[in-house]
Design a protein around this motif. Structure first.
Motif, mmCIF file in Angstrom:
data_model
loop_
_atom_site.group_PDB
_atom_site.id
_atom_site.type_symbol
_atom_site.label_atom_id
_atom_site.label_comp_id
_atom_site.label_asym_id
_atom_site.label_seq_id
_atom_site.Cartn_x
_atom_site.Cartn_y
_atom_site.Cartn_z
ATOM 1 N N TYR A 2 10.293 11.747 -7.140
ATOM 2 C CA TYR A 2 9.290 12.809 -7.174
ATOM 3 C C TYR A 2 8.166 12.362 -8.102
ATOM 4 O O TYR A 2 8.411 11.959 -9.249
ATOM 5 N N HIS A 3 6.936 12.459 -7.612
ATOM 6 C CA HIS A 3 5.776 12.009 -8.388
ATOM 7 C C HIS A 3 4.888 13.210 -8.692
ATOM 8 O O HIS A 3 4.077 13.617 -7.843
ATOM 9 N N PRO A 4 5.039 13.814 -9.877
ATOM 10 C CA PRO A 4 4.216 14.976 -10.232
ATOM 11 C C PRO A 4 2.729 14.643 -10.094
ATOM 12 O O PRO A 4 2.286 13.551 -10.452
ATOM 13 N N THR A 64 11.707 5.677 -1.654
ATOM 14 C CA THR A 64 10.650 6.403 -0.965
ATOM 15 C C THR A 64 10.134 7.571 -1.803
ATOM 16 O O THR A 64 10.855 8.093 -2.658
ATOM 17 N N ASN A 65 8.896 7.973 -1.518
ATOM 18 C CA ASN A 65 8.373 9.183 -2.165
ATOM 19 C C ASN A 65 8.633 10.423 -1.304
ATOM 20 O O ASN A 65 8.211 11.518 -1.659
ATOM 21 N N LEU A 66 9.305 10.252 -0.204
ATOM 22 C CA LEU A 66 9.754 11.341 0.674
ATOM 23 C C LEU A 66 8.592 12.118 1.302
ATOM 24 O O LEU A 66 8.733 13.292 1.640
ATOM 25 N N SER A 100 0.842 -1.204 0.000
ATOM 26 C CA SER A 100 0.000 0.000 0.000
ATOM 27 C C SER A 100 0.872 1.247 0.000
ATOM 28 O O SER A 100 2.051 1.200 0.341
ATOM 29 N N CYS A 101 0.240 2.345 -0.382
ATOM 30 C CA CYS A 101 0.979 3.599 -0.494
ATOM 31 C C CYS A 101 0.061 4.763 -0.159
ATOM 32 O O CYS A 101 -1.157 4.684 -0.331
ATOM 33 N N ASN A 102 0.657 5.831 0.286
ATOM 34 C CA ASN A 102 -0.102 7.056 0.558
ATOM 35 C C ASN A 102 -0.341 7.862 -0.725
ATOM 36 O O ASN A 102 -1.084 8.832 -0.713
ATOM 37 N N TYR A 103 0.317 7.497 -1.816
ATOM 38 C CA TYR A 103 0.100 8.139 -3.115
ATOM 39 C C TYR A 103 -0.682 7.176 -4.022
ATOM 40 O O TYR A 103 -0.817 5.995 -3.724
ATOM 41 N N ASP A 104 -1.122 7.702 -5.139
ATOM 42 C CA ASP A 104 -1.885 6.885 -6.081
ATOM 43 C C ASP A 104 -1.467 7.239 -7.505
ATOM 44 O O ASP A 104 -2.257 7.757 -8.291
ATOM 45 N N CYS A 105 -0.232 6.968 -7.833
ATOM 46 C CA CYS A 105 0.299 7.331 -9.155
ATOM 47 C C CYS A 105 -0.340 6.423 -10.216
ATOM 48 O O CYS A 105 -0.352 5.199 -10.056
ATOM 49 N N GLY A 106 -0.819 7.042 -11.282
ATOM 50 C CA GLY A 106 -1.486 6.269 -12.329
ATOM 51 C C GLY A 106 -0.565 5.262 -12.982
ATOM 52 O O GLY A 106 -1.001 4.214 -13.459
ATOM 53 N N TYR A 107 0.736 5.543 -13.036
ATOM 54 C CA TYR A 107 1.684 4.673 -13.719
ATOM 55 C C TYR A 107 2.250 3.594 -12.808
ATOM 56 O O TYR A 107 3.107 2.818 -13.224
ATOM 57 N N CYS A 108 1.786 3.562 -11.563
ATOM 58 C CA CYS A 108 2.358 2.610 -10.595
ATOM 59 C C CYS A 108 1.816 1.211 -10.863
ATOM 60 O O CYS A 108 0.611 0.993 -10.849
ATOM 61 N N PRO A 109 2.705 0.232 -11.073
ATOM 62 C CA PRO A 109 2.229 -1.127 -11.327
ATOM 63 C C PRO A 109 1.867 -1.873 -10.049
ATOM 64 O O PRO A 109 1.340 -2.972 -10.088
ATOM 65 N N PHE A 110 2.190 -1.267 -8.885
ATOM 66 C CA PHE A 110 1.897 -1.957 -7.627
ATOM 67 C C PHE A 110 1.227 -0.967 -6.692
ATOM 68 O O PHE A 110 0.667 0.025 -7.125
ATOM 69 N N ALA A 111 1.209 -1.245 -5.437
ATOM 70 C CA ALA A 111 0.632 -0.344 -4.433
ATOM 71 C C ALA A 111 -0.822 -0.003 -4.750
ATOM 72 O O ALA A 111 -1.274 1.106 -4.544
ATOM 73 N N LYS A 112 -1.551 -0.965 -5.261
ATOM 74 C CA LYS A 112 -2.948 -0.727 -5.605
ATOM 75 C C LYS A 112 -3.897 -1.287 -4.556
ATOM 76 O O LYS A 112 -5.090 -1.325 -4.749
ATOM 77 N N TRP A 139 6.791 -2.713 -2.363
ATOM 78 C CA TRP A 139 5.723 -2.533 -3.336
ATOM 79 C C TRP A 139 4.726 -1.538 -2.747
ATOM 80 O O TRP A 139 3.557 -1.845 -2.532
ATOM 81 N N GLY A 140 5.196 -0.354 -2.447
ATOM 82 C CA GLY A 140 4.374 0.661 -1.800
ATOM 83 C C GLY A 140 5.297 1.646 -1.109
ATOM 84 O O GLY A 140 6.479 1.712 -1.427
ATOM 85 N N GLU A 141 4.778 2.400 -0.170
ATOM 86 C CA GLU A 141 5.607 3.351 0.564
ATOM 87 C C GLU A 141 5.872 2.816 1.973
ATOM 88 O O GLU A 141 4.928 2.640 2.756
HETATM 89 S S1 SF4 Z 1 4.820 4.863 -7.781
HETATM 90 FE FE1 SF4 Z 1 5.579 4.870 -5.660
HETATM 91 S S2 SF4 Z 1 4.644 6.676 -4.708
HETATM 92 FE FE2 SF4 Z 1 3.463 6.234 -6.575
HETATM 93 S S3 SF4 Z 1 1.737 4.933 -5.889
HETATM 94 FE FE3 SF4 Z 1 3.411 3.562 -6.558
HETATM 95 S S4 SF4 Z 1 4.564 3.107 -4.682
HETATM 96 FE FE4 SF4 Z 1 3.312 4.919 -4.266
#
Ligand code: SF4
Ligand code: SF4
Length: 295
Positions: free
Chosen positions: A120-122, A97-99, A20-32, A68-70
């Motif tokens: 950095y995740h715009p 990390t996404n810092l 899991s992650c505190n962000y939700d990047c559209g291109y992220c293949p994991f952390a869903k 696979w996440g933050e």
């Molecule tokens: S790319 Fe990184 S910061 Fe973004 S949702 Fe996935 S794990 Fe989180």
């Protein structure tokens, strides 16, 4: 004996149950997924076991958390990094990390022991806020790298980030051309390679099958159960960290994959210049020339 203080350092890339992650990047293949309390408790127990194992080793260790996440938004990872950094035989502890996580805990850590791989995740956080946090790391003497996934939609942000960072700061870029060879225009490639001299390798890695690679010899990946593979990309079990001897697992082997296009993989190739260029900063992607405080 491998577990001797005089042995070459062993790098361990750790990836446990966390997804899991505190962000939700559209291109992220994991952390869903949203990790349940039970999964987080399992993850914490796995990390504690890994730290306990590390504490019993004599061989110098270098550790990179590749979740696979933050990870750093979770207290148990922050405590694990602090505990590992306090061990004399642990040379480096690094985290992807996404810092965005709390940072004050880093004040109490020996700065040269911890290094962060910061992406950095715009769209997920204002660039100003990300840069303020980089400045905070500078003040604490924590080494870190900065990078971005080079999507075309990110080009303006990359341009601004490059302009805002100190001139000598390496800005790594991960290629995003999975949609085909025409994703980047020729002038884009010239610009991207001027920013990151290793971008071309990330985008079009040299074929890896048969290439000499230190993964499996002086670097391994470990999951939450202690299952060991040579790297994240070759799904062949070498043994279990908690029940098998490292000596039976480690050895020189050529790469069995056609292509290795992820930094945490190809950086271990002996026929490429990355180990020489990054040295002890290899796991956090920090070039040697920027490692003033790394021990
Ligand atoms: S790319 Fe990184 S910061 Fe973004 S949702 Fe996935 S794990 Fe989180
Ligand atoms: S080159 Fe990449 S895929 Fe091949 S063994 Fe090394 S790390 Fe694994």
């Amino acid at each position: 004996m491998l577990n001797a203080a005089s042995a070459a350092p062993l790098s361990l890339l750790y990836r446990g149950t966390l997804e899991s992650c505190n962000y939700d990047c559209g291109y992220c293949p994991f952390a869903k997924r949203k990790d349940s309390r039970a999964r987080l408790a399992k993850d914490a127990a796995e990390v504690a076991r890994f730290v306990e194992w590390a504490g019993r080793q004599e061989r110098p260790l270098r550790i990179l958390f590749t979740p696979w996440g933050e990870a750093l938004v979770r207290r148990h990872y922050r405590e694990a990094v602090a505990a590992l950094a306090a061990m004399p035989h642990v040379q480096q502890v690094s985290v992807q990390t996404n810092l965005a996580a709390p940072m004050s805990w880093l004040e109490d850590i020996e700065a040269g022991k911890v290094s962060l791989w910061c992406t950095y995740h715009p769209g997920q956080t204002p660039q100003r806020r990300f840069l303020e946090r980089c400045t905070r790391l500078d003040r604490m003497g924590i080494r870190y790298s900065v990078g971005v996934v080079a999507m075309r939609e990110h080009f303006n942000e990359i341009r601004e980030l490059r302009a805002a960072l100190p001139a000598g700061q390496y800005l790594w870029l991960n290629a995003y051309d999975r949609r085909g060879p025409g994703y980047y225009a020729p002038e884009d490639l010239v610009w991207l390679e001027a920013i990151d001299p290793w971008f071309l390798h990330n985008r079009r890695p040299a074929p890896s099958r048969g290439a000499p690679c230190a993964a499996g010899e002086d670097s391994v990946t470990v999951d939450g159960d202690g299952e060991v593979q040579r790297c994240h990309f070759v799904p062949q079990r070498l043994g279990n960290l908690y029940s098998d001897s490292l000596e039976t697992m480690l050895g020189e082997r050529p790469c069995s994959r056609l292509k290795c296009d992820c930094y945490i993989g190809y950086v271990h190739r002996r026929d490429l210049p990355f180990q020489a260029e990054f040295g002890i900063g290899t796991l956090a992607r920090i070039p040697l020339r920027l490692q003033v405080n790394l021990g």
